[in-house]
Design a protein around this motif. Sequence first.
Motif, PDB file in Angstrom:
ATOM      1  N   GLN A  38      15.551  33.049 -12.644  1.00  0.00           N
ATOM      2  CA  GLN A  38      14.447  32.508 -13.443  1.00  0.00           C
ATOM      3  C   GLN A  38      13.327  32.039 -12.533  1.00  0.00           C
ATOM      4  O   GLN A  38      13.490  31.100 -11.765  1.00  0.00           O
ATOM      5  CB  GLN A  38      14.945  31.348 -14.320  1.00  0.00           C
ATOM      6  CG  GLN A  38      13.996  30.956 -15.424  1.00  0.00           C
ATOM      7  CD  GLN A  38      13.830  32.054 -16.468  1.00  0.00           C
ATOM      8  OE1 GLN A  38      14.768  32.816 -16.732  1.00  0.00           O
ATOM      9  NE2 GLN A  38      12.668  32.146 -17.062  1.00  0.00           N
ATOM     10  N   GLY A  39      12.169  32.709 -12.620  1.00  0.00           N
ATOM     11  CA  GLY A  39      11.059  32.385 -11.744  1.00  0.00           C
ATOM     12  C   GLY A  39      10.106  31.343 -12.289  1.00  0.00           C
ATOM     13  O   GLY A  39       9.334  30.750 -11.536  1.00  0.00           O
ATOM     14  N   ASP A  72      21.007  39.400 -16.337  1.00  0.00           N
ATOM     15  CA  ASP A  72      20.648  39.962 -15.034  1.00  0.00           C
ATOM     16  C   ASP A  72      21.865  40.499 -14.289  1.00  0.00           C
ATOM     17  O   ASP A  72      21.883  41.640 -13.831  1.00  0.00           O
ATOM     18  CB  ASP A  72      19.927  38.901 -14.189  1.00  0.00           C
ATOM     19  CG  ASP A  72      18.511  38.634 -14.689  1.00  0.00           C
ATOM     20  OD1 ASP A  72      17.926  39.536 -15.308  1.00  0.00           O
ATOM     21  OD2 ASP A  72      18.007  37.525 -14.464  1.00  0.00           O
ATOM     22  N   HIS A 102      13.172  38.199  -7.968  1.00  0.00           N
ATOM     23  CA  HIS A 102      14.028  38.072  -9.155  1.00  0.00           C
ATOM     24  C   HIS A 102      15.311  38.872  -8.970  1.00  0.00           C
ATOM     25  O   HIS A 102      16.420  38.394  -9.252  1.00  0.00           O
ATOM     26  CB  HIS A 102      13.256  38.569 -10.380  1.00  0.00           C
ATOM     27  CG  HIS A 102      14.045  38.557 -11.655  1.00  0.00           C
ATOM     28  ND1 HIS A 102      14.942  39.550 -11.979  1.00  0.00           N
ATOM     29  CD2 HIS A 102      14.074  37.667 -12.683  1.00  0.00           C
ATOM     30  CE1 HIS A 102      15.482  39.271 -13.149  1.00  0.00           C
ATOM     31  NE2 HIS A 102      14.974  38.147 -13.600  1.00  0.00           N
TER      32      HIS A 102
END
Length: 298
Positions: A75-76, A55, A6
Amino acid sequence: MVSSSHEAMHRIFQHDPGLFSRVSHFLGVDVPTPVRATVLPTDLTDTRPVERRVDTLLRLETAEQGAFLLAVEAQGKKVPGKSADWAYYTAHLWTKYRLPTALLVVCQDHATARWAQQPVCSGPPQLPTLTLTPLVAGPHNMPVITDPEEARADLVLASLAAITHAADTVVNEILKALSTALRDAPEDIADPIVEFTAQGLGNRPAKHLWRNLVAVDLSFYKSYISEEIRDEGRAQGLEQGHVQRAAEDVLLVLGQRGLEVSEEVRGRITECGDAELLRAWLVRAVVVSEAEEIFEGE
């Protein structure tokens, strides 16, 4: 807890703010190359007791279109309600800085990318009011860079390509091209690329290939991450050596006792990667009457 992949997906744009203009080509938009870039605070908390942080936040200045803000989100997976947060980020930044604001979402799988790029409206269908349309960078549109010369031409983009394709089998070829390209790069340029790539791969299988490539191809680098990768590789090598010797010991005892060892038994012993299990077989090999009996009870 925020994962290393991330962090790599958005921090790589802090490392090289000009990367966005190069990536935009693959996203179907034309963004001028910035002549100046500033990393801005990511805290978007207002007077309400709700903390919101983007982020990565960049102010990019271009000769053609002036300045604009770029919010980068890693965005995972799909997260219900996240689109509303993104709408808040962009509206808040637009209001706070009075600058055009763009949102880039970086993903590592196709399903999350498809979900993230869907437009979202804040109002009812007949009154959309505010519509959010994120730009999404992911395995569906990021380049597959497998030519070392192409990787050498833009090392940061090649690293992002590896990160966004981390779950695809093609990542192995990307990593090989990148490691080859890094051989000629100065250490101060290569070190961040090595780190971003290692972090971006997370716990996916490709991380083992990258660590092996760094340990062999980039053995002359002395950065913390490079040394960590080499130390891990040496530890794995020692463990593999112990396992191999344990398997040889089992076969040696069986052979010295004159027991017949079939190809099936030999294959099962040599292919075993569990040192504890091999030790148990070694103890049994001293007393069994037939080689196959060392496997009894398993």
